[in-house]
Design a protein around this motif. Sequence first.
Motif: not given
Length: 248
Positions: A172-188
């Motif tokens: 993607x273009x110009x990624x400055x901040x990333x939010x994770x909206x899935x609990x298991x994805x956050x764990x991985x």
Amino acid sequence: MSDPIRTCILSRDEAPRDGLVRLVRAPDGRVLPDVRAKAPGRGAWIGVTRAALETAQAKGKLRGALARAFKTGEIVIPDDLAALVAEALERNALDRLGLESRAGMLLTGSERIAEAARAGRLHALYHAADASEDGCRRLAQAWRVGSDREGSDLRGLVLPVARPILSMALGRENVVHIGVTDRLAAGRLGEALDRWRHFIGPDPVGFRQGDASTANPIAAPCATAAQGASAPGLSGHEPAVTTHEDFE
């Protein structure tokens, strides 16, 4: 699934293997990192930082430990082994970010992340090393409000790479901040990023800036915080079984 326990060949500390780094001996005798633990044959596990690995290599302790692990003295330790490990861990972490992005588990863009944070849908928050202090602060506040933790120190985690590298990882273009909206994805993600950050230490060597001019990610405006990897109690880890094996 439970994560077996392994023993670091240098410190002798025990830890789940997902928190350690596996080293393997190639057919030509070279010792190389196998951070995904997929290579066949006997392996040796390390859980020390880059600085500790470099010290152990310089003093000959690493060679002795590897000779015992592989049951042979016919090993070739690259002079840049620590750099190879750091690069492999970085690639693994960025690949994981890319996978989660393609699976639709990540949000980019401050407004979209803030909206998810205020709605209580955010499980992890990451920032590029060159993110602005004000942008980090606003998103952290939205996360605290949405998770009913106002007044706490919950905030995002600054990654040791700048926005050009994150942008390439996510496609993607110009990624400055990333939010994770899935609990298991956050764990991985937390597992991959924590292992990388533990190894490189608080002042990483060879910080990859891309086109950015930030000198040190740890000195960047958005201070690091353990809470960024995942919200408390949402690491995605199962308890490890006590299977003590030094090598695999």
